[in-house]
Write a protein that holds these residues in place. Sequence first.
Motif: not given
Length: 318
Positions: A153-180
């Motif tokens: 019933k709150d038009r200032n907030t109800c228009v803004l949001f949705g549902d969902g999910a996302g994911c990543v797999l983090l792994e180690q590889d010493s031969s490459k740069q990843g998260l800096l």
Amino acid sequence: MKPLHSIQITAVGAYAPPKVLTNTELSTIVDTSDEWIRSHTGIGERHIAEKEQTTSDLAMLAVEDLLARFGRSKDEIDGIVVATATSDYPGFPSTACLLAERLGTSGPALDVSAGCTGFIYALEVARAMILSNSMRNALVIGAEKLSSVINWKDRNTCVLFGDGAGCVLLEQDSSKQGLLDTLLKAEGAGSGALTIDPGQRCITMEGRAVYNFAVRSIGETILSLVQRNNLTIDDIDWIVPHQANKRIISACAKRYSLNEDAFYLNIEHYANTSAASIPLALAEMQKKGLLKEGQKLLFVGFGAGLTYGGSLLVWHQS
């Protein structure tokens, strides 16, 4: 000790419920219109989970997408870190523990609660745990069922949001740069500007205060990460922001002299999915073939807490 920059994203996955609620449909529920929502937010529609679906259900479907898309096995997964503000239970078992049970893993499993910045916080938690040998690899998941905490019933907030999910797999590889590099910040004095009311169990927001905070925090985070890594903004191939409001991104780009075309936005079709928004966007970019070997990506988020932060990384094709 593993090399500091050797932790990488090696796979991505996403899930959005098939039920779509358009602005026009929403205008039959609350006093608003498609034109108003689009002009003020950039949102055209949002995905809404079924009543019986839980946050852990959405997360699991995103994980299944990752495993199928990259030909990985659930037996390979060691740890799980979930960013969410809408866990199945207000305590334990955590969403991560529920996923660990489904995946059959006995490695570390924990939830991180940092609002819409949650995915970036979770990414850094997982990276640090891999570097310290607490786990070999980790699924980092952003998952939200925000439709369960919306006041329709709150038009200032109800228009803004949705549902969902996302994911990543983090792994180690010493031969490459990843998260800096990662920058994590919080401004607790502003916590009341965006919260889930504990009594009514619904989102409340001071729109102008959040808008001003978001424009400033996005710009400062981007420039800080670029400058302290001796880069220029032109060295960044993609900025993947938390998808909250298109006008926020436009205002930030203008104020801080950033190229708005460098920001990847999919808010038109997903709305604000909180901690899920960045991995949802990343999975979509990967599927579209926009991510290339060696590109520099910058994630930036802001949200309840008030929290904000960013991650700088090098992308590698898997």
